[in-house]
Write a protein that holds these residues in place. Structure first.
Motif, mmCIF file in Angstrom:
data_model
loop_
_atom_site.group_PDB
_atom_site.id
_atom_site.type_symbol
_atom_site.label_atom_id
_atom_site.label_comp_id
_atom_site.label_asym_id
_atom_site.label_seq_id
_atom_site.Cartn_x
_atom_site.Cartn_y
_atom_site.Cartn_z
ATOM 1 N N GLY A 1 -28.102 18.790 28.587
ATOM 2 C CA GLY A 1 -29.307 18.000 29.013
ATOM 3 C C GLY A 1 -30.140 18.660 30.332
ATOM 4 N N ASP A 2 -29.709 19.227 30.583
ATOM 5 C CA ASP A 2 -30.924 20.451 31.859
ATOM 6 C C ASP A 2 -32.466 19.694 31.573
ATOM 7 N N LEU A 3 -33.022 20.038 29.996
ATOM 8 C CA LEU A 3 -34.069 18.946 29.421
ATOM 9 C C LEU A 3 -33.973 18.221 29.477
ATOM 10 N N GLN A 4 -34.135 16.466 29.901
ATOM 11 C CA GLN A 4 -34.121 15.097 29.062
ATOM 12 C C GLN A 4 -35.527 15.113 28.143
ATOM 13 N N ALA A 5 -34.810 13.966 27.497
ATOM 14 C CA ALA A 5 -36.131 13.411 26.028
ATOM 15 C C ALA A 5 -37.515 13.019 26.978
ATOM 16 N N GLY A 6 -38.336 13.247 26.839
ATOM 17 C CA GLY A 6 -39.573 13.097 27.151
ATOM 18 C C GLY A 6 -40.113 14.211 28.939
ATOM 19 N N GLU A 7 -39.041 14.984 28.556
ATOM 20 C CA GLU A 7 -39.465 15.979 29.940
ATOM 21 C C GLU A 7 -40.909 16.598 29.399
ATOM 22 N N ALA A 8 -41.578 17.388 30.101
ATOM 23 C CA ALA A 8 -42.896 18.108 29.635
ATOM 24 C C ALA A 8 -41.652 19.444 30.052
ATOM 25 N N LEU A 9 -42.537 20.091 28.829
ATOM 26 C CA LEU A 9 -42.764 21.542 29.100
ATOM 27 C C LEU A 9 -43.915 22.104 29.895
ATOM 28 N N PRO A 10 -43.589 23.595 30.159
ATOM 29 C CA PRO A 10 -44.253 24.454 30.754
ATOM 30 C C PRO A 10 -45.405 24.641 29.632
ATOM 31 N N SER A 11 -46.558 25.113 29.974
ATOM 32 C CA SER A 11 -48.227 24.820 29.431
ATOM 33 C C SER A 11 -47.360 26.417 28.202
ATOM 34 N N ILE A 12 -48.036 26.328 26.986
ATOM 35 C CA ILE A 12 -47.569 27.617 26.691
ATOM 36 C C ILE A 12 -48.734 29.006 27.269
ATOM 37 N N ARG A 13 -50.009 28.101 28.142
ATOM 38 C CA ARG A 13 -50.495 29.912 28.826
ATOM 39 C C ARG A 13 -49.733 30.042 30.276
ATOM 40 N N SER A 14 -48.853 28.610 30.726
ATOM 41 C CA SER A 14 -48.040 29.014 32.087
ATOM 42 C C SER A 14 -46.787 30.060 31.699
ATOM 43 N N GLY B 1 -37.101 19.837 15.713
ATOM 44 C CA GLY B 1 -37.100 18.919 16.008
ATOM 45 C C GLY B 1 -37.088 18.593 17.360
ATOM 46 N N PHE B 2 -36.317 19.656 18.625
ATOM 47 C CA PHE B 2 -36.479 19.787 19.612
ATOM 48 C C PHE B 2 -37.379 19.669 20.771
ATOM 49 N N ILE B 3 -38.604 19.371 19.866
ATOM 50 C CA ILE B 3 -39.151 19.186 20.889
ATOM 51 C C ILE B 3 -40.771 18.543 20.483
ATOM 52 N N GLU B 4 -41.938 17.763 20.652
ATOM 53 C CA GLU B 4 -42.903 17.259 20.239
ATOM 54 C C GLU B 4 -44.548 17.563 20.797
ATOM 55 N N THR B 5 -45.279 18.434 20.311
ATOM 56 C CA THR B 5 -46.446 18.565 20.608
ATOM 57 C C THR B 5 -48.135 17.145 20.378
ATOM 58 N N THR B 6 -48.199 17.307 21.720
ATOM 59 C CA THR B 6 -49.190 16.407 21.779
ATOM 60 C C THR B 6 -50.550 16.960 21.988
ATOM 61 N N ALA B 7 -52.162 16.817 21.033
ATOM 62 C CA ALA B 7 -52.687 17.575 21.678
ATOM 63 C C ALA B 7 -53.464 17.457 22.772
ATOM 64 N N GLY B 8 -53.865 18.287 23.778
ATOM 65 C CA GLY B 8 -54.752 18.049 24.681
ATOM 66 C C GLY B 8 -53.105 17.397 26.130
ATOM 67 N N LYS B 9 -52.549 17.004 25.364
ATOM 68 C CA LYS B 9 -51.190 16.603 26.758
ATOM 69 C C LYS B 9 -50.777 18.022 26.393
ATOM 70 N N GLY B 10 -49.573 18.505 26.089
ATOM 71 C CA GLY B 10 -48.868 19.511 26.327
ATOM 72 C C GLY B 10 -48.164 19.475 25.168
ATOM 73 N N SER C 1 -37.999 16.172 22.429
ATOM 74 C CA SER C 1 -38.523 15.345 21.630
ATOM 75 C C SER C 1 -37.391 13.878 22.242
ATOM 76 N N SER C 2 -37.847 12.311 21.845
ATOM 77 C CA SER C 2 -36.778 11.787 22.862
ATOM 78 C C SER C 2 -36.387 11.031 21.331
ATOM 79 N N GLN C 3 -37.169 11.233 19.775
ATOM 80 C CA GLN C 3 -36.431 10.383 18.857
ATOM 81 C C GLN C 3 -35.067 10.426 17.871
ATOM 82 N N ASN C 4 -34.905 11.543 18.539
ATOM 83 C CA ASN C 4 -33.555 11.657 17.220
ATOM 84 C C ASN C 4 -32.162 11.951 18.727
ATOM 85 N N GLN C 5 -31.261 11.359 19.500
ATOM 86 C CA GLN C 5 -30.663 12.277 20.651
ATOM 87 C C GLN C 5 -29.220 12.822 19.477
#
Length: 124
Positions: A28-41, A64-73, A77-81
């Motif tokens: 629960g330290d990282l919540q659904a919908g929370e952004a991860l650092p960019s790959i470069r950073s 299924g732990f994360i979702e990637t959106t092109a151009g956004k990061g 994942s919030s789809q399946n708790q």
């Protein structure tokens, strides 16, 4: 997000990253919908290759732990708790299997093993 890696362990760096991110999501330290650092950073802060972080993020997305959106990061994942709960249960089952095998090898009966589990679970 706190990630620490080591060259002194036998696991590849990308696995170390993926495992730590999974653990933070499941705890629960990282919540659904929370952004991860960019790959470069993240690569820059860990002083590793961008390709290594990309491989870790690819693994997290495949699981299924994360979702990637092109151009956004990348986002948690919030789809399946329920998926996270299932992962935790599989991990616990593995520990239970080890405990049961050790109890059987030591001749500890089931009722004593259940009593020990209850006692440990109730402890703070």
């Amino acid at each position: 997000m706190e990630i620490s890696i080591s060259n002194k362990v036998s696991r590849p760096l990308y696995e170390q990253i993926a495992t730590q991110v999974k653990a933070q999501i499941m705890s629960g330290d990282l919540q659904a919908g929370e952004a991860l650092p960019s790959i470069r950073s993240l690569a820059r802060s860990l002083r590793i290759s961008v390709l290594t972080v990309q491989k870790a993020y690819d693994l997290l997305q495949a699981d299924g732990f994360i979702e990637t959106t092109a151009g956004k990061g990348c986002y948690v994942s919030s789809q399946n708790q329920d998926f996270y709960l299932e992962e935790q249960q599989k991990k616990i089952e593995g520990h239970f299997t080890e405990a049961i095998e050790a109890a059987r090898a030591s001749g500890i009966p089931l009722d004593k093993l259940i009593g020990l589990l209850s006692l440990l679970y109730e402890e703070d």
